[in-house]
Design a protein around this motif. Sequence first.
Motif, PDB file in Angstrom:
ATOM      1  N   ALA A 154       3.218  -8.825 -13.262  1.00  0.00           N
ATOM      2  CA  ALA A 154       2.312  -7.947 -12.502  1.00  0.00           C
ATOM      3  C   ALA A 154       3.089  -6.806 -11.856  1.00  0.00           C
ATOM      4  O   ALA A 154       4.244  -6.972 -11.462  1.00  0.00           O
ATOM      5  CB  ALA A 154       1.577  -8.748 -11.431  1.00  0.00           C
ATOM      6  N   GLU A 155       2.446  -5.655 -11.740  1.00  0.00           N
ATOM      7  CA  GLU A 155       3.058  -4.530 -11.028  1.00  0.00           C
ATOM      8  C   GLU A 155       3.130  -4.867  -9.545  1.00  0.00           C
ATOM      9  O   GLU A 155       2.188  -5.414  -8.973  1.00  0.00           O
ATOM     10  CB  GLU A 155       2.223  -3.259 -11.235  1.00  0.00           C
ATOM     11  N   ARG A 156       4.262  -4.558  -8.916  1.00  0.00           N
ATOM     12  CA  ARG A 156       4.424  -4.790  -7.481  1.00  0.00           C
ATOM     13  C   ARG A 156       4.196  -3.492  -6.712  1.00  0.00           C
ATOM     14  O   ARG A 156       4.757  -2.454  -7.077  1.00  0.00           O
ATOM     15  CB  ARG A 156       5.825  -5.292  -7.160  1.00  0.00           C
ATOM     16  N   ARG A 157       3.411  -3.566  -5.644  1.00  0.00           N
ATOM     17  CA  ARG A 157       3.225  -2.425  -4.746  1.00  0.00           C
ATOM     18  C   ARG A 157       3.435  -2.901  -3.317  1.00  0.00           C
ATOM     19  O   ARG A 157       2.885  -3.915  -2.905  1.00  0.00           O
ATOM     20  CB  ARG A 157       1.824  -1.825  -4.900  1.00  0.00           C
ATOM     21  N   ARG A 158       4.217  -2.156  -2.580  1.00  0.00           N
ATOM     22  CA  ARG A 158       4.538  -2.553  -1.212  1.00  0.00           C
ATOM     23  C   ARG A 158       3.308  -2.468  -0.299  1.00  0.00           C
ATOM     24  O   ARG A 158       2.488  -1.566  -0.406  1.00  0.00           O
ATOM     25  CB  ARG A 158       5.645  -1.668  -0.646  1.00  0.00           C
ATOM     26  N   MET A 159       3.199  -3.436   0.603  1.00  0.00           N
ATOM     27  CA  MET A 159       2.186  -3.414   1.644  1.00  0.00           C
ATOM     28  C   MET A 159       2.895  -3.488   2.997  1.00  0.00           C
ATOM     29  O   MET A 159       3.944  -4.119   3.125  1.00  0.00           O
ATOM     30  CB  MET A 159       1.220  -4.597   1.500  1.00  0.00           C
ATOM     31  N   ALA A 160       2.305  -2.864   3.997  1.00  0.00           N
ATOM     32  CA  ALA A 160       2.888  -2.920   5.341  1.00  0.00           C
ATOM     33  C   ALA A 160       2.807  -4.348   5.871  1.00  0.00           C
ATOM     34  O   ALA A 160       1.873  -5.095   5.571  1.00  0.00           O
ATOM     35  CB  ALA A 160       2.143  -1.969   6.268  1.00  0.00           C
ATOM     36  N   GLY A 161       3.798  -4.721   6.658  1.00  0.00           N
ATOM     37  CA  GLY A 161       3.794  -6.049   7.253  1.00  0.00           C
ATOM     38  C   GLY A 161       3.058  -6.067   8.575  1.00  0.00           C
ATOM     39  O   GLY A 161       2.399  -5.096   8.968  1.00  0.00           O
ATOM     40  N   ASP A 162       3.131  -7.188   9.253  1.00  0.00           N
ATOM     41  CA  ASP A 162       2.533  -7.297  10.583  1.00  0.00           C
ATOM     42  C   ASP A 162       3.617  -7.750  11.559  1.00  0.00           C
ATOM     43  O   ASP A 162       4.791  -7.822  11.204  1.00  0.00           O
ATOM     44  CB  ASP A 162       1.338  -8.269  10.563  1.00  0.00           C
ATOM     45  N   ALA A 163       3.239  -8.037  12.784  1.00  0.00           N
ATOM     46  CA  ALA A 163       4.233  -8.403  13.798  1.00  0.00           C
ATOM     47  C   ALA A 163       4.566  -9.888  13.698  1.00  0.00           C
ATOM     48  O   ALA A 163       4.389 -10.660  14.636  1.00  0.00           O
ATOM     49  CB  ALA A 163       3.704  -8.060  15.187  1.00  0.00           C
ATOM     50  N   SER A 164       5.060 -10.288  12.538  1.00  0.00           N
ATOM     51  CA  SER A 164       5.388 -11.692  12.308  1.00  0.00           C
ATOM     52  C   SER A 164       6.525 -11.768  11.309  1.00  0.00           C
ATOM     53  O   SER A 164       7.075 -10.744  10.886  1.00  0.00           O
ATOM     54  CB  SER A 164       4.157 -12.443  11.766  1.00  0.00           C
ATOM     55  N   THR A 165       6.861 -12.979  10.915  1.00  0.00           N
ATOM     56  CA  THR A 165       7.908 -13.173   9.906  1.00  0.00           C
ATOM     57  C   THR A 165       7.361 -13.026   8.497  1.00  0.00           C
ATOM     58  O   THR A 165       8.118 -13.129   7.531  1.00  0.00           O
ATOM     59  CB  THR A 165       8.542 -14.560  10.054  1.00  0.00           C
ATOM     60  N   ARG A 166       6.059 -12.780   8.359  1.00  0.00           N
ATOM     61  CA  ARG A 166       5.454 -12.677   7.030  1.00  0.00           C
ATOM     62  C   ARG A 166       5.709 -11.304   6.414  1.00  0.00           C
ATOM     63  O   ARG A 166       5.913 -10.319   7.107  1.00  0.00           O
ATOM     64  CB  ARG A 166       3.941 -12.931   7.118  1.00  0.00           C
ATOM     65  N   SER A 167       5.652 -11.264   5.078  1.00  0.00           N
ATOM     66  CA  SER A 167       5.695 -10.000   4.346  1.00  0.00           C
ATOM     67  C   SER A 167       4.725 -10.101   3.182  1.00  0.00           C
ATOM     68  O   SER A 167       4.371 -11.200   2.747  1.00  0.00           O
ATOM     69  CB  SER A 167       7.113  -9.682   3.856  1.00  0.00           C
ATOM     70  N   TYR A 168       4.288  -8.934   2.678  1.00  0.00           N
ATOM     71  CA  TYR A 168       3.200  -8.901   1.706  1.00  0.00           C
ATOM     72  C   TYR A 168       3.523  -7.923   0.577  1.00  0.00           C
ATOM     73  O   TYR A 168       4.215  -6.930   0.767  1.00  0.00           O
ATOM     74  CB  TYR A 168       1.895  -8.454   2.375  1.00  0.00           C
ATOM     75  N   ALA A 169       2.948  -8.211  -0.595  1.00  0.00           N
ATOM     76  CA  ALA A 169       3.009  -7.286  -1.723  1.00  0.00           C
ATOM     77  C   ALA A 169       1.686  -7.352  -2.465  1.00  0.00           C
ATOM     78  O   ALA A 169       1.038  -8.412  -2.517  1.00  0.00           O
ATOM     79  CB  ALA A 169       4.152  -7.644  -2.666  1.00  0.00           C
ATOM     80  N   ARG A 170       1.279  -6.216  -3.018  1.00  0.00           N
ATOM     81  CA  ARG A 170       0.085  -6.199  -3.868  1.00  0.00           C
ATOM     82  C   ARG A 170       0.526  -6.375  -5.318  1.00  0.00           C
ATOM     83  O   ARG A 170       1.410  -5.653  -5.790  1.00  0.00           O
ATOM     84  CB  ARG A 170      -0.681  -4.889  -3.698  1.00  0.00           C
ATOM     85  N   LEU A 171      -0.056  -7.348  -5.991  1.00  0.00           N
ATOM     86  CA  LEU A 171       0.246  -7.618  -7.396  1.00  0.00           C
ATOM     87  C   LEU A 171      -0.922  -7.130  -8.231  1.00  0.00           C
ATOM     88  O   LEU A 171      -2.060  -7.576  -8.043  1.00  0.00           O
ATOM     89  CB  LEU A 171       0.460  -9.126  -7.612  1.00  0.00           C
ATOM     90  N   VAL A 172      -0.645  -6.211  -9.155  1.00  0.00           N
ATOM     91  CA  VAL A 172      -1.712  -5.570  -9.923  1.00  0.00           C
ATOM     92  C   VAL A 172      -1.594  -5.981 -11.384  1.00  0.00           C
ATOM     93  O   VAL A 172      -0.542  -5.820 -12.017  1.00  0.00           O
ATOM     94  CB  VAL A 172      -1.643  -4.033  -9.797  1.00  0.00           C
ATOM     95  N   ARG A 173      -2.709  -6.541 -11.920  1.00  0.00           N
ATOM     96  CA  ARG A 173      -2.804  -6.896 -13.334  1.00  0.00           C
ATOM     97  C   ARG A 173      -4.082  -6.285 -13.882  1.00  0.00           C
ATOM     98  O   ARG A 173      -4.876  -5.679 -13.153  1.00  0.00           O
ATOM     99  CB  ARG A 173      -2.839  -8.420 -13.516  1.00  0.00           C
ATOM    100  N   GLN A 174      -4.303  -6.464 -15.171  1.00  0.00           N
ATOM    101  CA  GLN A 174      -5.517  -5.917 -15.784  1.00  0.00           C
ATOM    102  C   GLN A 174      -6.783  -6.539 -15.204  1.00  0.00           C
ATOM    103  O   GLN A 174      -7.844  -5.899 -15.182  1.00  0.00           O
ATOM    104  CB  GLN A 174      -5.492  -6.143 -17.307  1.00  0.00           C
ATOM    105  N   ASP A 175      -6.694  -7.772 -14.717  1.00  0.00           N
ATOM    106  CA  ASP A 175      -7.882  -8.439 -14.183  1.00  0.00           C
ATOM    107  C   ASP A 175      -8.069  -8.207 -12.699  1.00  0.00           C
ATOM    108  O   ASP A 175      -8.929  -8.832 -12.062  1.00  0.00           O
ATOM    109  CB  ASP A 175      -7.832  -9.948 -14.476  1.00  0.00           C
ATOM    110  N   GLY A 176      -7.292  -7.321 -12.093  1.00  0.00           N
ATOM    111  CA  GLY A 176      -7.510  -7.001 -10.689  1.00  0.00           C
ATOM    112  C   GLY A 176      -6.230  -6.966  -9.880  1.00  0.00           C
ATOM    113  O   GLY A 176      -5.127  -7.039 -10.421  1.00  0.00           O
ATOM    114  N   ALA A 177      -6.405  -6.837  -8.579  1.00  0.00           N
ATOM    115  CA  ALA A 177      -5.278  -6.785  -7.648  1.00  0.00           C
ATOM    116  C   ALA A 177      -5.327  -8.006  -6.736  1.00  0.00           C
ATOM    117  O   ALA A 177      -6.404  -8.432  -6.306  1.00  0.00           O
ATOM    118  CB  ALA A 177      -5.331  -5.507  -6.819  1.00  0.00           C
ATOM    119  N   PHE A 178      -4.163  -8.536  -6.435  1.00  0.00           N
ATOM    120  CA  PHE A 178      -4.045  -9.743  -5.636  1.00  0.00           C
ATOM    121  C   PHE A 178      -2.955  -9.526  -4.598  1.00  0.00           C
ATOM    122  O   PHE A 178      -2.066  -8.702  -4.782  1.00  0.00           O
ATOM    123  CB  PHE A 178      -3.681 -10.941  -6.531  1.00  0.00           C
TER     124      PHE A 178
END
Length: 255
Positions: free
Chosen positions: A173-197
């Motif tokens: 899947a294509e990776r796209r950066r997402m902004a984090g929040d005020a925590s230890t978590r981090s996020y990425a948007r994964l894009v495939r032909q069937d949608g974004a996750f």
Amino acid sequence: MTDPTTFTLALSNETATAHLMADLALLVGAGDVITLSGDLGAGKTAAARAMIRYLAGDDALEVPSPTFTLAQTYDLPPFPLVHADLYRVNDPAELEEIGLSPLPEGTLALIEWPERAPAALPADRIDIALSYRPALGSSARAAEITGYGKAAAQVARLQALRQFLADTGYADAERRRMAGDASTRSYARLVRQDGAFILMNSPRRPDGPAIYDGKSYSAAAHLAEDVKPFVAIANGLRERGFSAPSIHHADLEDG
């Protein structure tokens, strides 16, 4: 001292390299050091460029090789980054002249040709050694990734994350950066032909010292120490007809 953690993977092309560097970007931050080693043309600058563009959220960002400038600094949304190339360094003392000794605080450092100044490298770092794999194609590479000191845990988590993406069908899947929040978590948007996750990296929150009535801050503030409460609440809300995130795949133990 923590033993180093190492794993190796095949990279079929530059896109695969970009995916690796995007996945690693989820797990590193200001103050971390990543070195890139390998023969001329092994893909060190391509790997650095992929991470810089991912963190910038700009696939067209101009990222020249710092072979002649020796170091190039980028003020990226999450934190500053310095991209250095030590190929032309003849004396470690030269690093002070270009602002790399000591390494700048609060900055992620990407360093090519680290073997030119090994004594200047911190004990806590991630090494990525790239090599040709002509049997797999002209653009194929192998990456040996090693975490030293505190970075050993980051490399172990990177290996677990890569396995999770492979097991769930999102490795390509294509990776796209997402902004984090005020925590230890981090996020990425994964894009495939069937949608974004959305991929959520939620490392277990360390307890920390007792600061209030014998309790750590997270215990006193009733903060979730892992991802399990989030998943349980989301599932419970959906079961009762409320809107909540759909969880397609989860590894609760690794977060």
